[in-house]
Every structure is written in structure tokens, then in C-alpha cells.
Design an enzyme around this catalytic site. Structure first.
Site, PDB file in Angstrom:
ATOM      1  N   GLU A 102       0.834  -1.203   0.000  1.00 32.23           N
ATOM      2  CA  GLU A 102       0.000   0.000   0.000  1.00 32.23           C
ATOM      3  C   GLU A 102       0.869   1.253   0.000  1.00 32.23           C
ATOM      4  O   GLU A 102       0.364   2.368   0.124  1.00 32.23           O
ATOM      5  CB  GLU A 102      -0.929   0.018   1.215  1.00 32.23           C
ATOM      6  N   CYS A 136      -3.399  -3.425   4.346  1.00 32.11           N
ATOM      7  CA  CYS A 136      -2.486  -4.493   4.775  1.00 32.11           C
ATOM      8  C   CYS A 136      -2.834  -5.865   4.197  1.00 32.11           C
ATOM      9  O   CYS A 136      -2.153  -6.850   4.499  1.00 32.11           O
ATOM     10  CB  CYS A 136      -2.476  -4.571   6.300  1.00 32.11           C
ATOM     11  N   HIS A 271      -2.505 -10.615  11.574  1.00 26.88           N
ATOM     12  CA  HIS A 271      -1.988  -9.304  11.195  1.00 26.88           C
ATOM     13  C   HIS A 271      -1.849  -8.494  12.468  1.00 26.88           C
ATOM     14  O   HIS A 271      -2.768  -8.443  13.287  1.00 26.88           O
ATOM     15  CB  HIS A 271      -2.942  -8.604  10.226  1.00 26.88           C
TER      16      HIS A 271
END
Length: 532
Positions: A102, A136, A271
Site C-alpha cells: 500500500e 495491509c 496481522h
């Protein structure tokens, strides 16, 4: 040499019947972490916040960061070349290259296209794949694309290469200590020591403005912290429910009559925006198991003393402190056994965005022996704001013998803690200066970076100049500890210093061209990202 000995696994056998590749997944994994960090305890003092706000409240010890010498292109070039060199692989045995990021520095030109410079000496331009972006989650989408390619009729028998990389920076304020930076590269193919469970993915995607980057000239995101946590936890609930339904259906087809629960994962990685959220997430999965169980035992065992929460609704509990406290306590031992090891990189380096969950996976592998990992089922939860999420599982091969693929991937990550410890600590004031420099120069044209080359790890690619047309030029620091050199690609005649090792990872084919052993040579070249 016979034709059959040259046939790659994706080739159609002589009888004309195509074969489905077995155990497709991660064969090799490399991680790159920047060479500088700031202590979170010192950052607390510098920011004038209460002691423990970052270290205890967020669960963070150190935060890695990049100077203006590194950008997303250089991070990804570094991790790709390290993976290829450490595993003695030739670039022409890669048929697909997927990038998840990103960190956007060009609205059109992909990071993948920049990485193709590493392939030039091999002559291999037949490489599918492109960048994937959604906060993400991009790294996981890239991994799924690679696995799907290997399992499809498009596969030509070569490896897929997946790269996830980001530089996570925030404006001055409460979100800044949740930054970080790094990149992960994964080699994907059949007969992998870490194979993805086929058909077992629970995905949830929904629209929300919890974290987003609408200002194209700034690296900083717009963040709604509370909404972001709610989105993360709600996605976890939904993904876990879908995953359980799918594995129950699979078990029923196999004649297995039992419920799936968190206890069926040997390890669970998430994550990790910050470590404390991961600990709460494991507790959240225990809550989901508890609420879905038809008759939980609240008198003894795992659910002891939780009867008061039997009738709560999951969607009402995202910020319920009583529920959170009770299930954090109930899941305490499970956290120590299944998840704590995964937080090494997150705790020491911070949030890497797309590579975050794969840094957690690397942390697990780095701290266990092949024998401890063999046969495990590892749960993986990947989340990207905006938002997109998947919970899936990885099966570790049973073969932990010396020289096996599992033994080799464990050995390749065994120095991870040493790598983290070898970084240079900078003061919070110096860190703030670096962030100010990045903020002011992020999109400048005709710019030469100011960061010191001496601060970079040997073998690191770095930015040398951005010309008036925004074209970026890069060089690679020597693998030796001498002064940085402008370095190009590794081949038999024009080389930079590399660490040559014995053949490390078997190729999908028995005979695939490999990188020749080389020594340092004088012909060093600089490469750029081309005239676009």
C-alpha cells in the site's frame, strides 16, 4: 538426459492427463527489516505520554524505520535478491511475480515492473503478475494469486514469487508509535513445507472508512482508531465463522464427527497493527468458540467461570471491558502456547502493513525446531483496512529430517533474532528528524537523498537520485562491510559480492538453471527504473 527428466511438474504427462500439483504453498521465506530503530520507552518520554502507553498499552518494544535512502522499490529489491541469493536460485525459474503493497510512489508504474530489473541478466521477461493494493491485505491477495496460479491450467511448472512490503509512517500524534517498515518475499510452488489448506479460507469484505490514504502527496493515512478496531474484530468473527463452517463440511465428507475450535490450531498468527491487539484477537476467537458451543462446560476447564457471558451478542462486545478482561484471562495459557512466539518481529520492529502477518509467520518458524513444527496446522488471519480479511490455515509437512525442505526454511530464519539485535538504535529526536525529512521530500523531483549509506545493512538496495521526471535510480551496498558500492545484478561476469551457499531449495523441476557461484568482480553497474 531424457525428455522426462526435464519435464516440470506442470507439464502434461505422456499419457495426456494433467496432474494436480500437491501441497502448494511456501517453499522459502525471506524477511528484510531496516537497520535503524527507536526504543518505544524512549519515545514515550520524548512524546510526553505516560510511561507504558506504548510499551504496555500497545505491547511494542521497538519500531524500525527508513531514512530517505529507502523506498518501497528498494525494500522489495533487497528482499527479493536476498531470497534468490540465499537459496541459490536463478531468476529464470520464476514464472510469476506478485507484489502486495500500500506504499504507493507512482499512480501507474508498479513495484513489480521495477523488480523486473533483477531479472534482466537472466533474460527472463516471461513473468506474470502485478501489484495488488488494499491496505495491509495486499500481501495475502498476492499469495493467493500465486497459489491459484500454481494450481491452475496456466501454470508452466516454474515457481511463483510473492513480495509484500511497506513503509508504515504516521503524522506526529498517538498513531505514530504503531509504525514500522519491512518486506517479506515468499517462494511458492508444489511440495512445499508450508502448504495452504485447500478449500479452507474464510473471507469477509466490506466498505468502511476506518483507515485510508486519500492524499496522494502524503505518506500519512487518515485513521479512525476506534472504527478500525471494530472493523478488525468484526472481520475476525466473520472469517472464523466461515472457516469453521467449511472445515466442518470437509470433516463431515471425510466421516469425522467433531467440532472445530481454536484448540485445533497448533499456532495462530494475526496481522499485527500492535501486539496488544493480537492478544485481544486470540481472546476474541475463544469468545467465538464459547458463544457457538451448544453446551460449554463453565464449571471447569477452558470456559470455567464464564457462564455470565453466555447470552452476550458478539457484535455488542467489541469494546466491552468485562468481556475482554474475562476472555483475555481464559485464553492466557493458549496465548503463551499458540501466539506469543509470533510477535517477535511485531514487538521489535512494529507494523509492516502487508508483510505484518508474514513477519509473524517468520517469527514462529525462527523460534521453533523442525521437529516442533512438523505436522502443525497454523491459523493465519490477514486484515486490511477499508476493509478486506481472510482467515486460512497452513499445514506444515511431517518431514523434519535433516536436509528436508522444512529443515532448510527453519535454518534460513534461525538468525532472525540476531538480525533484529544487530540494528542501530537512534534517539527519538533523530527519528523525528528522519520523519520530517521524509515528509518534506517524499514526492520531490530532482532530489538526492541525504541519509547516510553507512547506516544501511550490507547488501541493501537504496535510492541514489530522483531526476526531474521523477525517475528513480538505485544502487546496492556491497555485501562486505566496506564502503557502499553501486552494484548491479549477479551473473558470471559482472558481479557484486554475494554469499554463496550450497543448493538450498529444490526447484519444481529436477533440472532448472541456477545462479552460478560467483566471487566479487570489478564490473559494477547502477540501474534505474527506466524511462517511463
Amino acid at each position: 538426459m531424457t525428455a522426462s527428466s526435464l519435464r516440470m511438474p506442470g507439464s502434461v504427462p505422456a499419457n495426456g492427463e494433467a496432474t494436480w500439483p500437491k501441497d502448494v504453498g511456501i517453499i522459502a521465506l525471506e524477511i528484510y527489516i531496516p537497520s535503524q530503530y527507536v526504543e518505544q520507552s524512549e519515545l514515550e518520554q520524548f512524546d510526553g505520554v505516560s510511561a507504558g502507553k506504548y510499551t504496555v498499552g500497545l505491547g511494542q518494544a521497538r519500531m524500525g524505520f527508513c531514512s530517505d535512502r529507502e523506498d518501497i522499490n528498494s525494500l522489495c529489491m533487497t528482499v527479493v535478491q536476498r531470497l534468490m541469493e540465499r537459496n541459490c536460485l536463478s531468476y529464470d525459474c520464476v514464472g510469476r511475480l506478485e507484489v502486495g503493497t500500500e506504499t504507493i510512489i507512482d499512480k501507474s508504474k508498479s513495484v513489480k515492473s521495477v523488480l523486473m530489473q533483477l531479472f534482466e541478466e537472466s533474460g527472463n521477461t516471461d513473468v506474470e503478475g502485478i501489484d495488488t493494493t488494499n491496505a495491509c491485505y495486499g500481501g495475502t491477495a498476492a499469495l493467493f494469486n500465486a497459489v491459484n496460479w500454481v494450481e491452475s491450467s496456466s501454470w508452466d511448472g516454474r515457481y511463483a514469487l510473492v513480495v509484500a512490503g511497506d513503509i508504515a509512517v504516521y503524522a506526529t500524534g498517538s498513531a505514530r508509535p504503531t509504525g514500522g517498515a519491512g518486506a517479506v518475499a515468499m517462494l511458492v510452488g508444489p511440495n512445499a513445507p508450508l502448504s495452504l489448506d485447500r478449500g479452507l479460507r474464510g473471507t469477509h469484505m466490506q466498505h468502511a472508512y476506518d483507515f485510508y490514504k486519500p492524499d496522494m502527496v502524503s505518506e500519512y493515512p487518515v485513521v479512525d482508531g476506534k472504527l478500525s478496531i471494530q472493523c478488525y474484530l468484526s472481520a475476525l468473527d466473520r472469517c472464523y465463522s466461515v472457516y469453521r463452517n467449511k472445515i466442518h463440511a470437509q470433516w463431515q465428507r471425510e466421516g469425522v464427527d467433531q467440532r472445530f475450535s481454536l484448540e485445533d490450531f497448533d499456532s495462530m498468527v494475526f496481522h499485527s497493527p500492535y501486539c496488544r491487539l493480537v492478544q485481544k484477537s486470540l481472546a476474541r476467537l475463544l469468545l467465538d468458540d464459547f458463544l457457538s458451543h451448544p453446551n460449554p462446560n463453565t464449571e471447569s476447564g477452558l470456559y470455567s467461570g464464564l457462564e455470565a457471558f453466555r447470552d452476550v451478542k458478539a457484535e455488542d462486545t467489541y469494546f466491552d471491558r468485562d468481556v475482554e478482561k474475562a476472555f483475555l484471562k481464559a485464553s492466557g495459557d493458549m496465548f503463551e502456547q499458540k501466539t506469543k512466539d509470533s510477535l517477535l518481529v511485531s514487538n521489535q520492529n512494529g507494523n509492516m502493513y502487508t508483510p505484518s502477518v508474514y513477519g509473524c509467520l517468520a517469527s514462529v518458524i525462527a523460534q521453533k525446531t523442525p521437529q516442533q513444527l512438523a505436522g502443525q496446522r497454523i491459523g493465519v488471519f490477514s486484515y486490511g483496512s477499508g476493509f478486506a480479511a481472510t482467515l486460512y490455515s497452513i499445514r506444515v509437512t511431517q518431514d523434519a529430517t535433516p536436509g528436508s525442505a522444512l529443515d532448510k526454511i527453519v535454518a534460513s530464519l534461525s538468525d532472525l533474532k540476531a538480525r533484529l539485535d544487530s540494528r542501530t538504535k537512534v534517539t527519538p529526536a533523530a527519528f523525528a528528524d528522519y520523519m520530517k525529512l521524509r515528509e518534506e521530500t517524499h514526492h520531490l523531483a530532482s532530489y538526492t537523498p541525504q541519509g547516510s549509506l553507512d547506516d544501511l545493512f550490507p547488501g541493501t538496495w537504496y535510492l541514489t537520485h530522483v531526476d526531474e521526471k521523477h525517475r528513480r535510480q538505485y544502487a546496492r551496498r556491497s555485501e562486505s562491510d566496506d564502503t557502499p558500492l553501486e552494484a548491479g545484478l549477479v551473473n558470471s561476469t559482472t558481479t557484486t559480492t554475494t554469499t554463496t551457499t550450497a543448493e538450498h531449495i529444490p526447484s519444481p523441476a529436477k533440472k532448472v538453471p541456477r545462479m552460478p557461484a560467483t566471487t566479487a568482480g570489478p564490473g559494477l553497474v547502477t540501474i534505474s527504473n527506466g524511462d517511463h
